[in-house]
Design a protein around this motif. Structure first.
Motif, PDB file in Angstrom:
ATOM      1  N   UNK A   1       0.834  -1.187   0.000  1.00 31.22           N
ATOM      2  CA  UNK A   1       0.000   0.000   0.000  1.00 31.22           C
ATOM      3  C   UNK A   1       0.873   1.242   0.000  1.00 31.22           C
ATOM      4  N   UNK A   2       0.240   2.389  -0.043  1.00 37.10           N
ATOM      5  CA  UNK A   2       1.000   3.650  -0.067  1.00 37.10           C
ATOM      6  C   UNK A   2       1.721   3.895   1.249  1.00 37.10           C
ATOM      7  N   UNK A   3       1.239   3.281   2.340  1.00 36.25           N
ATOM      8  CA  UNK A   3       1.890   3.489   3.635  1.00 36.25           C
ATOM      9  C   UNK A   3       2.942   2.421   3.920  1.00 36.25           C
ATOM     10  N   UNK A   4       3.361   1.665   2.895  1.00 42.65           N
ATOM     11  CA  UNK A   4       4.370   0.626   3.062  1.00 42.65           C
ATOM     12  C   UNK A   4       5.666   1.050   2.377  1.00 42.65           C
ATOM     13  N   UNK A   5       6.755   0.984   3.123  1.00 42.22           N
ATOM     14  CA  UNK A   5       8.087   1.253   2.587  1.00 42.22           C
ATOM     15  C   UNK A   5       8.837  -0.064   2.533  1.00 42.22           C
ATOM     16  N   UNK A   6       9.349  -0.420   1.349  1.00 41.64           N
ATOM     17  CA  UNK A   6      10.057  -1.680   1.182  1.00 41.64           C
ATOM     18  C   UNK A   6      11.567  -1.452   1.252  1.00 41.64           C
ATOM     19  N   UNK A   7      12.238  -2.327   1.970  1.00 40.81           N
ATOM     20  CA  UNK A   7      13.694  -2.294   2.064  1.00 40.81           C
ATOM     21  C   UNK A   7      14.256  -3.580   1.468  1.00 40.81           C
ATOM     22  N   UNK A   8      15.493  -3.528   0.983  1.00 45.08           N
ATOM     23  CA  UNK A   8      16.109  -4.739   0.434  1.00 45.08           C
ATOM     24  C   UNK A   8      16.426  -5.727   1.541  1.00 45.08           C
ATOM     25  N   UNK A   9      17.036  -5.252   2.620  1.00 40.65           N
ATOM     26  CA  UNK A   9      17.402  -6.118   3.735  1.00 40.65           C
ATOM     27  C   UNK A   9      16.744  -5.672   5.019  1.00 40.65           C
ATOM     28  N   UNK A  10      17.349  -6.066   6.131  1.00 40.07           N
ATOM     29  CA  UNK A  10      16.814  -5.718   7.438  1.00 40.07           C
ATOM     30  C   UNK A  10      17.313  -4.343   7.872  1.00 40.07           C
ATOM     31  N   UNK A  11      16.497  -3.639   8.648  1.00 38.96           N
ATOM     32  CA  UNK A  11      16.946  -2.377   9.225  1.00 38.96           C
ATOM     33  C   UNK A  11      18.015  -2.666  10.276  1.00 38.96           C
ATOM     34  N   UNK A  12      18.993  -1.786  10.367  1.00 36.47           N
ATOM     35  CA  UNK A  12      20.060  -1.961  11.349  1.00 36.47           C
ATOM     36  C   UNK A  12      20.671  -0.597  11.645  1.00 36.47           C
ATOM     37  N   UNK A  13      21.613  -0.578  12.572  1.00 33.69           N
ATOM     38  CA  UNK A  13      22.200   0.680  13.025  1.00 33.69           C
ATOM     39  C   UNK A  13      23.593   0.933  12.453  1.00 33.69           C
ATOM     40  N   UNK A  14      23.979   0.173  11.454  1.00 36.28           N
ATOM     41  CA  UNK A  14      25.319   0.319  10.893  1.00 36.28           C
ATOM     42  C   UNK A  14      25.303   1.376   9.801  1.00 36.28           C
ATOM     43  N   UNK A  15      25.855   2.542  10.111  1.00 33.33           N
ATOM     44  CA  UNK A  15      26.009   3.608   9.118  1.00 33.33           C
ATOM     45  C   UNK A  15      27.425   4.148   9.217  1.00 33.33           C
ATOM     46  N   UNK A  16      27.711   5.175   8.452  1.00 35.53           N
ATOM     47  CA  UNK A  16      29.084   5.688   8.407  1.00 35.53           C
ATOM     48  C   UNK A  16      29.555   6.193   9.761  1.00 35.53           C
ATOM     49  N   UNK A  17      28.668   6.839  10.510  1.00 37.01           N
ATOM     50  CA  UNK A  17      29.055   7.332  11.838  1.00 37.01           C
ATOM     51  C   UNK A  17      29.355   6.183  12.785  1.00 37.01           C
ATOM     52  N   UNK A  18      28.495   5.155  12.767  1.00 35.41           N
ATOM     53  CA  UNK A  18      28.705   4.000  13.641  1.00 35.41           C
ATOM     54  C   UNK A  18      30.005   3.283  13.296  1.00 35.41           C
ATOM     55  N   UNK A  19      30.299   3.180  12.009  1.00 32.02           N
ATOM     56  CA  UNK A  19      31.526   2.505  11.590  1.00 32.02           C
ATOM     57  C   UNK A  19      32.765   3.310  11.976  1.00 32.02           C
ATOM     58  N   UNK A  20      32.680   4.637  11.877  1.00 35.51           N
ATOM     59  CA  UNK A  20      33.810   5.469  12.292  1.00 35.51           C
ATOM     60  C   UNK A  20      34.075   5.313  13.782  1.00 35.51           C
ATOM     61  N   UNK A  21      33.016   5.299  14.565  1.00 34.54           N
ATOM     62  CA  UNK A  21      33.175   5.127  16.022  1.00 34.54           C
ATOM     63  C   UNK A  21      33.769   3.758  16.343  1.00 34.54           C
ATOM     64  N   UNK A  22      33.272   2.734  15.650  1.00 34.70           N
ATOM     65  CA  UNK A  22      33.768   1.381  15.894  1.00 34.70           C
ATOM     66  C   UNK A  22      35.223   1.243  15.464  1.00 34.70           C
ATOM     67  N   UNK A  23      35.571   1.880  14.355  1.00 33.84           N
ATOM     68  CA  UNK A  23      36.959   1.822  13.884  1.00 33.84           C
ATOM     69  C   UNK A  23      37.897   2.433  14.913  1.00 33.84           C
ATOM     70  N   UNK A  24      37.461   3.509  15.530  1.00 27.18           N
ATOM     71  CA  UNK A  24      38.271   4.152  16.561  1.00 27.18           C
ATOM     72  C   UNK A  24      38.351   3.289  17.817  1.00 27.18           C
TER      73      UNK A  24
END
Length: 284
Positions: free
Chosen positions: A110-133
């Motif tokens: 429906x119009x109120x449905x957003x489809x994603x390819x995979x699962x939602x998660x918290x891994x983004x560029x900021x999270x990866x930078x923090x983890x790398x440090x």
């Protein structure tokens, strides 16, 4: 129950009580506006829909993962695309018509449905930078390329045990000469027979480190520092996270989509990891 309720301060709500949440939303509406209700997982469907029914004008409900029915009860549904696999021609060929209603939504999005390819998660560029440090001292000095092996566990439609462990062991033995370092992690779902086989084979190998399950969990550090991943096909989440840097028809479709986009490939045990990493870096 996996649910998050945000907006106004709801720290005094200890359990997901629909009447209490709806009451709080009505009380704070004039001051703070609609209360955002974010619910994830099957167990939260009745709670979130009840909150919306009790305070329809005072809440905005977001249901993560497809609720299977009653899409109109939510303001927004965020669903993985493979939940709609049976609406495709290929999916209709694989699953008998009388089973489709049990395992896939009956309606197109429906119009109120957003489809994603995979699962939602918290891994983004900021999270990866923090983890790398945070993991710099432990992981930055490892010989490259670093191969991370994430092993989940069997699920209802994806059974495996010692057979997978032996196959994976043989494949890793074949490619380990092309790796600088290898780090292996098990999940809480990993069968003991699987972990024991891999530990027995690799615990004394100079290139291999096996996480013992004790805190701190190196998962985010691995995502930040790994050059390549080998991930068991039972977990959409682990695959989705790794792609930010096949065991059922849904997983097969999910894997197929990732392969078509050049994001994953089957692990054959014949890869030259060093050469593969060079190709990937040149593509980037």
């Amino acid at each position: 129950m996996s649910a998050v309720y945000g907006g106004a301060d709801q720290s005094d709500i200890l359990e997901a009580d629909p009447e209490l949440i709806a009451s709080k939303a009505s009380e704070t509406f004039e001051k703070d506006g609609p209360l955002l209700v974010v619910a994830s997982g099957r167990d939260t469907i009745s709670v979130a829909s009840s909150v919306k029914r009790l305070a329809p004008d005072h809440v905005f409900t977001i249901q993560i993962q497809h609720p299977r029915s009653h899409l109109s009860r939510f303001d927004l549904v965020i669903s993985p695309h493979h939940d709609y696999y049976l609406l495709t021609p290929e999916g209709k060929k694989q699953i008998p018509w009388f089973l489709r209603g049990w395992i896939t939504p009956r309606q197109p999005p429906r119009r109120n449905v957003v489809l994603t390819l995979g699962a939602l998660h918290q891994v983004d560029s900021d999270a990866l930078r923090c983890a790398a440090s945070a993991w710099h001292d432990e992981l930055a000095s490892l010989c490259k390329p670093l191969l991370v092996v994430n092993i989940g566990g069997p699920i209802r439609h994806c059974r495996y045990g010692a057979d997978l462990a032996k196959q994976l062991t043989a494949s890793l033995m074949n490619v380990i000469s092309t790796c600088g370092s290898v780090r292996i992690s098990f999940s809480r779902r990993t069968p003991k027979q699987v972990s024991e086989i891999l530990v027995r084979e690799f615990r004394n190998h100079p290139k291999v480190y096996i996480w013992d399950g004790q805190d701190p969990n190196p998962h985010m550090g691995h995502l930040a520092w790994a050059d390549a991943f080998v991930i068991t096909a039972d977990s959409v989440s682990m695959l989705s996270e790794a792609c930010s840097t096949g065991c059922t028809w849904k997983f097969a479709y999910f894997h197929k989509c990732l392969q078509e986009r050049g994001m994953v490939r089957p692990f054959t045990g014949e890869e030259n990891v060093s050469f593969f990493i060079c190709i990937q870096r040149n593509r980037i």
